[in-house]
Motif scaffolding. Structure first.
Motif, PDB file in Angstrom:
ATOM      1  N   LYS A  86      16.014 -53.532 -16.464  1.00 13.18           N
ATOM      2  CA  LYS A  86      15.340 -52.846 -17.562  1.00 13.18           C
ATOM      3  C   LYS A  86      13.922 -52.448 -17.151  1.00 13.18           C
ATOM      4  O   LYS A  86      13.453 -51.346 -17.461  1.00 13.18           O
ATOM      5  CB  LYS A  86      15.315 -53.745 -18.789  1.00 13.18           C
ATOM      6  N   GLU A  87      13.233 -53.335 -16.446  1.00 11.38           N
ATOM      7  CA  GLU A  87      11.881 -53.035 -15.987  1.00 11.38           C
ATOM      8  C   GLU A  87      11.900 -51.889 -14.974  1.00 11.38           C
ATOM      9  O   GLU A  87      11.029 -50.996 -15.019  1.00 11.38           O
ATOM     10  CB  GLU A  87      11.245 -54.292 -15.382  1.00 11.38           C
ATOM     11  N   LEU A  88      12.892 -51.900 -14.067  1.00 14.80           N
ATOM     12  CA  LEU A  88      12.989 -50.822 -13.082  1.00 14.80           C
ATOM     13  C   LEU A  88      13.283 -49.486 -13.762  1.00 14.80           C
ATOM     14  O   LEU A  88      12.719 -48.445 -13.393  1.00 14.80           O
ATOM     15  CB  LEU A  88      14.075 -51.140 -12.058  1.00 14.80           C
ATOM     16  N   PHE A  89      14.153 -49.512 -14.766  1.00 15.82           N
ATOM     17  CA  PHE A  89      14.447 -48.297 -15.532  1.00 15.82           C
ATOM     18  C   PHE A  89      13.179 -47.768 -16.190  1.00 15.82           C
ATOM     19  O   PHE A  89      12.870 -46.573 -16.101  1.00 15.82           O
ATOM     20  CB  PHE A  89      15.511 -48.609 -16.595  1.00 15.82           C
ATOM     21  N   PHE A  90      12.451 -48.638 -16.856  1.00 13.20           N
ATOM     22  CA  PHE A  90      11.233 -48.243 -17.568  1.00 13.20           C
ATOM     23  C   PHE A  90      10.252 -47.587 -16.611  1.00 13.20           C
ATOM     24  O   PHE A  90       9.738 -46.493 -16.876  1.00 13.20           O
ATOM     25  CB  PHE A  90      10.609 -49.471 -18.235  1.00 13.20           C
ATOM     26  N   SER A  91       9.994 -48.245 -15.482  1.00 14.79           N
ATOM     27  CA  SER A  91       8.976 -47.747 -14.553  1.00 14.79           C
ATOM     28  C   SER A  91       9.364 -46.411 -13.941  1.00 14.79           C
ATOM     29  O   SER A  91       8.551 -45.478 -13.883  1.00 14.79           O
ATOM     30  CB  SER A  91       8.734 -48.784 -13.452  1.00 14.79           C
ATOM     31  N   SER A  92      10.605 -46.294 -13.483  1.00 18.03           N
ATOM     32  CA  SER A  92      11.012 -45.068 -12.797  1.00 18.03           C
ATOM     33  C   SER A  92      11.107 -43.882 -13.754  1.00 18.03           C
ATOM     34  O   SER A  92      10.660 -42.765 -13.432  1.00 18.03           O
ATOM     35  CB  SER A  92      12.348 -45.286 -12.076  1.00 18.03           C
ATOM     36  N   GLU A  93      11.670 -44.101 -14.944  1.00 19.37           N
ATOM     37  CA  GLU A  93      11.804 -43.005 -15.906  1.00 19.37           C
ATOM     38  C   GLU A  93      10.434 -42.546 -16.421  1.00 19.37           C
ATOM     39  O   GLU A  93      10.182 -41.347 -16.577  1.00 19.37           O
ATOM     40  CB  GLU A  93      12.687 -43.438 -17.079  1.00 19.37           C
ATOM     41  N   LEU A  94       9.574 -43.512 -16.682  1.00 14.84           N
ATOM     42  CA  LEU A  94       8.245 -43.171 -17.191  1.00 14.84           C
ATOM     43  C   LEU A  94       7.444 -42.401 -16.148  1.00 14.84           C
ATOM     44  O   LEU A  94       6.786 -41.398 -16.459  1.00 14.84           O
ATOM     45  CB  LEU A  94       7.505 -44.448 -17.602  1.00 14.84           C
ATOM     46  N   LEU A  95       7.515 -42.848 -14.911  1.00 17.90           N
ATOM     47  CA  LEU A  95       6.768 -42.189 -13.842  1.00 17.90           C
ATOM     48  C   LEU A  95       7.261 -40.762 -13.633  1.00 17.90           C
ATOM     49  O   LEU A  95       6.464 -39.824 -13.496  1.00 17.90           O
ATOM     50  CB  LEU A  95       6.903 -43.004 -12.554  1.00 17.90           C
ATOM     51  N   GLY A  96       8.574 -40.581 -13.623  1.00 23.64           N
ATOM     52  CA  GLY A  96       9.124 -39.235 -13.451  1.00 23.64           C
ATOM     53  C   GLY A  96       8.738 -38.314 -14.588  1.00 23.64           C
ATOM     54  O   GLY A  96       8.400 -37.132 -14.379  1.00 23.64           O
ATOM     55  N   TRP A  97       8.771 -38.835 -15.793  1.00 15.37           N
ATOM     56  CA  TRP A  97       8.371 -38.041 -16.978  1.00 15.37           C
ATOM     57  C   TRP A  97       6.921 -37.609 -16.873  1.00 15.37           C
ATOM     58  O   TRP A  97       6.588 -36.437 -17.101  1.00 15.37           O
ATOM     59  CB  TRP A  97       8.591 -38.894 -18.226  1.00 15.37           C
ATOM     60  N   TYR A  98       6.049 -38.543 -16.514  1.00 14.75           N
ATOM     61  CA  TYR A  98       4.614 -38.240 -16.447  1.00 14.75           C
ATOM     62  C   TYR A  98       4.327 -37.145 -15.425  1.00 14.75           C
ATOM     63  O   TYR A  98       3.536 -36.231 -15.677  1.00 14.75           O
ATOM     64  CB  TYR A  98       3.839 -39.505 -16.098  1.00 14.75           C
ATOM     65  N   ARG A  99       4.963 -37.230 -14.296  1.00 14.72           N
ATOM     66  CA  ARG A  99       4.676 -36.251 -13.248  1.00 14.72           C
ATOM     67  C   ARG A  99       5.125 -34.845 -13.629  1.00 14.72           C
ATOM     68  O   ARG A  99       4.665 -33.859 -13.051  1.00 14.72           O
ATOM     69  CB  ARG A  99       5.317 -36.714 -11.938  1.00 14.72           C
ATOM     70  N   LYS A 100       5.994 -34.730 -14.606  1.00 16.59           N
ATOM     71  CA  LYS A 100       6.425 -33.419 -15.092  1.00 16.59           C
ATOM     72  C   LYS A 100       5.552 -32.889 -16.225  1.00 16.59           C
ATOM     73  O   LYS A 100       5.336 -31.680 -16.330  1.00 16.59           O
ATOM     74  CB  LYS A 100       7.877 -33.501 -15.588  1.00 16.59           C
ATOM     75  N   VAL A 101       5.071 -33.787 -17.091  1.00 14.04           N
ATOM     76  CA  VAL A 101       4.456 -33.310 -18.340  1.00 14.04           C
ATOM     77  C   VAL A 101       2.984 -33.676 -18.509  1.00 14.04           C
ATOM     78  O   VAL A 101       2.393 -33.340 -19.526  1.00 14.04           O
ATOM     79  CB  VAL A 101       5.236 -33.845 -19.565  1.00 14.04           C
ATOM     80  N   ARG A 102       2.390 -34.349 -17.559  1.00 17.63           N
ATOM     81  CA  ARG A 102       1.024 -34.843 -17.763  1.00 17.63           C
ATOM     82  C   ARG A 102       0.068 -33.716 -18.135  1.00 17.63           C
ATOM     83  O   ARG A 102       0.179 -32.594 -17.639  1.00 17.63           O
ATOM     84  CB  ARG A 102       0.520 -35.570 -16.524  1.00 17.63           C
ATOM     85  N   ARG A 103      -0.872 -34.065 -18.995  1.00 15.14           N
ATOM     86  CA  ARG A 103      -1.882 -33.094 -19.425  1.00 15.14           C
ATOM     87  C   ARG A 103      -2.898 -32.832 -18.320  1.00 15.14           C
ATOM     88  O   ARG A 103      -3.206 -33.726 -17.524  1.00 15.14           O
ATOM     89  CB  ARG A 103      -2.614 -33.621 -20.669  1.00 15.14           C
ATOM     90  N   ASP A 104      -3.414 -31.638 -18.308  1.00 18.11           N
ATOM     91  CA  ASP A 104      -4.465 -31.282 -17.354  1.00 18.11           C
ATOM     92  C   ASP A 104      -5.812 -31.656 -17.984  1.00 18.11           C
ATOM     93  O   ASP A 104      -6.426 -30.865 -18.694  1.00 18.11           O
ATOM     94  CB  ASP A 104      -4.417 -29.787 -17.042  1.00 18.11           C
ATOM     95  N   LEU A 105      -6.234 -32.882 -17.730  1.00 21.30           N
ATOM     96  CA  LEU A 105      -7.501 -33.367 -18.261  1.00 21.30           C
ATOM     97  C   LEU A 105      -8.548 -33.329 -17.159  1.00 21.30           C
ATOM     98  O   LEU A 105      -8.232 -33.575 -15.985  1.00 21.30           O
ATOM     99  CB  LEU A 105      -7.330 -34.792 -18.794  1.00 21.30           C
ATOM    100  N   PRO A 106      -9.802 -33.022 -17.495  1.00 25.58           N
ATOM    101  CA  PRO A 106     -10.810 -32.795 -16.448  1.00 25.58           C
ATOM    102  C   PRO A 106     -11.019 -33.978 -15.511  1.00 25.58           C
ATOM    103  O   PRO A 106     -11.269 -33.785 -14.321  1.00 25.58           O
ATOM    104  CB  PRO A 106     -12.088 -32.464 -17.240  1.00 25.58           C
TER     105      PRO A 106
END
Length: 370
Positions: free
Chosen positions: A6-26
């Motif tokens: 469950k921890e591995l699922f959480f980390s990998s899915e969250l990381l992949g999501w972030y790298r696609k949708v992260r906001r462009d903050l200064p």
């Protein structure tokens, strides 16, 4: 599914999501530890959308850590004006001065040194070390505790220090090897955009499939948090002391003490009323205001109530009733003292004010009261 899976699922899915949708903050456009540090201090108690223009203005004025260390405190407070919680700015400047003196102007990259800097708690230390230096240190704030409480269906009170310690251990265990910077920001991003305090967007959540809180129907109950005491109500009487002769068109303002609440910011003279009844009674309030100011050496005669205002701190809720007044004896006003000043429209904006007094004085000069 095992706990480890469950921890591995959480980390990998969250990381992949972030790298696609992260906001462009200064502050995400570089790994500059000074910029990341400034942004994390500003983001405490303050929304991202509010911080963005402040951050841009701040790093334009103080582009390097040394620039901030060398700046006059009044200049720093002026560039912080409107963000509130001004002790953050003072602590930040004190800390960068320590970095300038002890670390050659380079933000240290070890936990002990960073954690020893003024105003740098466990969250800020973890954010600097992980985001700027990609070290596997947790950065656990309210957003992160909410996400972890919901996904793992944790029922511990997040207001308790022991719960934070356990959350930090869990968050550190979840950090994928070599991806601390992105992963910690992903946790923050999920809490800010999807796993929000109210009405979480579960259907758009990248880890929804195995979220225990959602599966138990408890996403709106978690996290468990003891309610803080409401701020204490304080009733205060403020005054526009209007200048005459050479001070015509100006009002007398004072600077707060060097330490304590709103330290060294400028304000209208004001006093605390003994109770709400006196504060609400024009006759009683005028007498109390005149007497209290006389004890400070300001001999004035209150005239009219022209405004009501409020200012909320974490522990106090000020209710302000604002009067106009004329000086009984202008020669007795401490207008030349360091902590008092006659201010007109032309120099009002040069001083740093708490929001409530900035608005009141601005409205006065714009004659919005009349």
């Amino acid at each position: 599914m095992s706990e480890k899976d469950k921890e591995l699922f959480f980390s990998s899915e969250l990381l992949g999501w972030y790298r696609k949708v992260r906001r462009d903050l200064p502050w995400r456009r570089s790994r500059n530890p000074y910029h990341i540090w400034v942004s994390e201090i500003m983001l405490q108690q303050t929304r991202v959308d509010t911080v963005i223009p402040y951050f841009a203005r701040f790093v334009e004025r103080f582009p390097t850590l040394i620039d901030l260390a060398d700046a006059p405190e009044e200049d720093v407070l002026k560039h912080w004006e409107g963000l509130g919680y001004y002790s953050r700015a003072r602590n930040l400047q004190a800390a960068v001065r320590e970095v300038a003196a002890s670390y050659g102007g380079e933000v240290p990259a070890d936990k002990e040194s960073v954690s020893g800097l003024k105003g740098v708690g466990p969250y800020t230390a973890g954010a600097i070390l992980s985001i700027a230096f990609n070290q596997p240190e947790p950065a656990v704030d309210g957003n992160v505790m909410r996400v972890l409480s919901r996904f793992f269906c944790l029922e511990e009170d997040i207001a308790k220090p022991a719960t934070r310690v356990r959350m930090e251990a869990l968050a550190k265990r979840l950090i994928p090897e070599g991806a601390a910077s992105d992963f910690n920001q992903a946790l923050m991003e999920l809490g800010a955009l999807v796993c929000t305090p109210k009405s979480p967007g579960c259907l758009t959540c990248p880890v929804m499939e195995h979220c225990e809180g959602r599966m138990a129907g408890r996403e709106n109950e978690l996290p468990i948090k003891t309610k803080a005491k409401p701020p204490k109500k304080v009733y205060r009487l403020a005054v526009f002391i209007e200048g005459t002769r050479e001070h015509a068109g100006r009002v007398l303002v004072r600077r707060r003490p060097a330490t304590g609440l709103l330290a060294r910011l400028w304000e209208l003279p004001h006093v605390e009323a003994p109770n709400e009844s006196v504060w609400a009674s024009s006759e009683s309030a005028g007498v109390w205001l005149a007497g209290s100011l006389a004890a400070e050496g300001l001999l004035v005669k209150p005239k009219d109530v022209v405004a009501d205002a409020e200012h909320v701190f974490s522990h106090l809720h000020w209710y302000l009733k604002v009067w106009t007044a004329v000086a009984e004896d202008a020669s007795l006003l401490p207008g030349e003292a360091d902590d008092y000043r006659w201010v007109g429209p032309e120099d009002f904006d040069l001083l740093a004010w708490p929001n409530v007094f900035r608005k009141l004085v601005s409205d006065y000069f714009n004659r919005d009261f009349y």
